[in-house]
Write an enzyme that holds these catalytic residues in place. Structure first.
Site, PDB file in Angstrom:
ATOM      1  N   GLY B  39       1.089  -1.541  -0.679  1.00  0.00           N
ATOM      2  CA  GLY B  39       0.316   0.272  -0.187  1.00  0.00           C
ATOM      3  C   GLY B  39       0.289   1.027   0.269  1.00  0.00           C
ATOM      4  N   CYS B 255     -28.233  -8.035 -16.496  1.00  0.00           N
ATOM      5  CA  CYS B 255     -27.597  -7.914 -18.151  1.00  0.00           C
ATOM      6  C   CYS B 255     -28.463  -7.818 -19.313  1.00  0.00           C
ATOM      7  CB  CYS B 255     -26.417  -7.991 -18.467  1.00  0.00           C
ATOM      8  SG  CYS B 255     -25.357  -7.917 -20.049  1.00  0.00           S
ATOM      9  N   CYS B 258     -26.836 -10.676 -21.605  1.00  0.00           N
ATOM     10  CA  CYS B 258     -26.165 -11.959 -21.552  1.00  0.00           C
ATOM     11  C   CYS B 258     -27.241 -11.995 -20.135  1.00  0.00           C
ATOM     12  CB  CYS B 258     -25.093 -11.896 -21.267  1.00  0.00           C
ATOM     13  SG  CYS B 258     -24.501 -11.506 -19.724  1.00  0.00           S
ATOM     14  N   CYS B 279     -23.767  -5.559 -18.871  1.00  0.00           N
ATOM     15  CA  CYS B 279     -22.034  -5.732 -17.877  1.00  0.00           C
ATOM     16  C   CYS B 279     -20.720  -4.869 -17.934  1.00  0.00           C
ATOM     17  CB  CYS B 279     -21.478  -6.762 -18.076  1.00  0.00           C
ATOM     18  SG  CYS B 279     -22.646  -8.839 -18.133  1.00  0.00           S
ATOM     19  N   CYS B 285     -19.575 -10.359 -20.178  1.00  0.00           N
ATOM     20  CA  CYS B 285     -20.609  -9.857 -20.684  1.00  0.00           C
ATOM     21  C   CYS B 285     -20.627 -11.400 -22.090  1.00  0.00           C
ATOM     22  CB  CYS B 285     -21.081  -9.174 -21.303  1.00  0.00           C
ATOM     23  SG  CYS B 285     -22.750  -8.804 -22.025  1.00  0.00           S
TER      24      CYS B 285
HETATM   25 ZN   LIG Z   1     -23.505  -9.092 -20.099  1.00  0.00          ZN
END
Ligand SMILES: [Zn+2]
Lengths: 192, 299
Positions: B39, B255, B258, B279, B285
């Site tokens: 970090g 989505c 899909c 997506c 997707c």
């Molecule tokens: Zn999708």
């Protein structure tokens, strides 16, 4: 330079394709402390690692005189004292007799990287001392076995400074290497 | 990015990976220290690249310092492999790294360079993710002096940042930070995780893959090592939440392409001004769509 045409023609640690491979192995062992990587270059492990890391921008200390005189120019690094150098190569079998730089609060990255030559290391090793490791990069805990490492290195490493300060270790035997970054908590177990 | 850039050819061709070996070594040393200090924004000397800063030069410098002929590279910009930025970046690597494979399939990639997203499917130990970072320091909003910020980070003193966060929450009555959610790594340094959505922040925690961050303009590299605790800054009375994709009936939106109901969705308006959701991770997707088609084909 013909590096591009013949990326794997040589195993020399001074060629850039080999240095890229070694760097990726370094990336792996620092990401997953305790895991052991095989050194694929045809030179001593610690030297191959140094070749992949040093240039004129870094200082290098060699308190135990491991680096031959004709190798120094190839590493390009400036010679430094163990108390100040960014990289230190040393014989891990000997007692630690210097205080490496652990960095500062503003610049903890200046904490030294130590390459320690040990007799042997492995994820499983007869006659090795088991180091029980926990910390970032380790799922739960893991064990690394080492022989020929003086305990003073591990004791000093834990006592030198509190995170984010500290030193980062690379243990190197003839063919293999493993990393112990400053975040790794080490418990020294009983020798098998 | 200027794709018509001409390479300096005075030295019998250019180096593999475009950067000279000294530039790569410096980036490589910096990466290793960044892993050792999870970090921590590790400084390095950023080299000029043939594209404007802000186009992911920091990420590209990391990728070029990491990559070798054994690698398969995937480049994503805001989830998509096909955006102009991603295509240009991929072509640049293909041009300068002969022998390197490129892919759009996550499972084939060993190196993934991304801007604004972490892929939906979990990364593995054989992969490294490089994220492009425009603004690396989360403390800039409360402290203008870099010297003082460095000390605050080193001492893990984030009280002022927490106060600022809390004030925003009280003012808006919820956590309004949509991207760059301040995240604490290994219970010490707080990072700006780059402009990923809150949805992606939990993927930083205990990731099997190393995640590297490159900020070219600010010349900083930082890392979330594998299997490391990464916690978004939170308050007891206001837990961290990822984006809510439920509609007005409480139904999780899917989505439209899909049908996935487990991915981060981008919102668009179609020609009739009706909102559609898809997506953001285009490869995910595509994969979901291919699975459906396979199943339907078999049925
Ligand atoms: Zn999708």
């Amino acid at each position: 330079m013909s590096d591009i045409q013949t990326p794997r023609a040589s195993h020399g640690a001074w060629l850039s394709p080999m240095q890229q491979q070694i760097f990726r192995d370094l990336l792996h062992v620092f990401s997953y402390p305790g895991r052991v990587a095989e050194c694929t270059a045809d030179s001593m492990t610690w030297l191959a690692l140094l070749a992949a890391l040093t240039d004129g921008e870094v200082t290098l200390a060699d308190p135990h005189g491991l680096i031959a005189a004709d190798i120094w120019p190839k590493l390009e690094a400036r010679s430094g004292t163990p108390g100040k150098a960014t990289f230190i190569v040393a014989d891990g079998g000997r007692i630690m007799d210097f205080q490496p730089c652990t960095g500062s609060l503003e610049s903890p990255e200046t904490g030294a990287t130590l390459l320690l030559r040990v007799a042997a290391l492995g994820e499983d090793l007869d006659g090795g001392v088991p180091l029980n490791l926990t910390g970032p990069g380790i799922q739960g805990n893991t064990e690394l076995f080492v022989s020929g490492l003086h305990p003073s290195w591990l004791i000093a490493r834990a006592g030198l400074a509190a995170f984010p300060l500290g030193i980062d270790l690379l243990l190197c035997d003839e063919r293999r290497f493993a990393a112990l970054p400053r975040t790794t908590h080490i418990e020294i177990g009983e020798m098998l | 990015m200027n794709i018509h850039y001409e390479f300096p050819l005075e030295e019998a061709g250019y180096a593999f990976g475009f950067l000279d070996e000294y530039a790569k070594k410096e980036v490589r040393r910096t990466i290793l220290k960044a892993i050792c200090i999870p970090g921590y924004q590790t400084p390095y000397a950023s080299r000029e690249m043939p594209m404007g800063r802000g186009f992911g030069t920091g990420g590209l410098q990391l990728t070029l310092s990491l990559i070798g002929t054994n690698d398969t590279l995937k480049v994503i910009d805001q989830g998509s492999d096909d955006s102009v930025n991603a295509v240009n970046m991929r072509q640049f690597v293909q041009l300068t790294c002969p022998g390197v494979e490129v892919t759009e399939k996550l499972e084939e990639a060993t190196l993934i360079q991304s801007r604004h997203r972490i892929p939906e499917i979990a990364l593995t130990e054989t992969q490294v993710l490089v994220l492009q970072v425009p603004y690396p320091d989360p403390l800039v909003v409360v402290e203008s002096s870099e010297a003082r910020r460095k000390i605050m980070h080193a001492e893990a003193d984030y009280s002022r940042l927490l106060v600022k966060l809390y004030e925003d929450i009280v003012h808006f009555n919820e956590i309004t930070i949509s991207h760059r959610y301040p995240t604490r790594i290994n219970r010490h340094y707080v990072i700006d995780p780059s402009p990923i959505p809150r949805w992606d922040v939990p993927k930083l925690n205990q990731s099997p893959a190393l995640i590297l961050f490159g900020a070219g303009r600010e010349k900083k590299i930082y890392a979330v090592p594998p299997y490391t605790v990464a916690e978004p800054l939170v308050f007891d009375d206001l837990p961290f939440r990822v984006e809510d994709f439920r509609d007005e009936h409480g139904q999780r939106r899917a989505c439209t392409r899909c049908g996935a109901t487990n991915s981060f969705l981008d919102e668009y308006s179609d020609d009739n001004n009706i909102k559609i959701y898809q997506c953001s991770d285009s490869a995910y997707c595509d994969g979901q769509l291919a699975q459906h088609q396979q199943r339907e084909g078999k049925a």
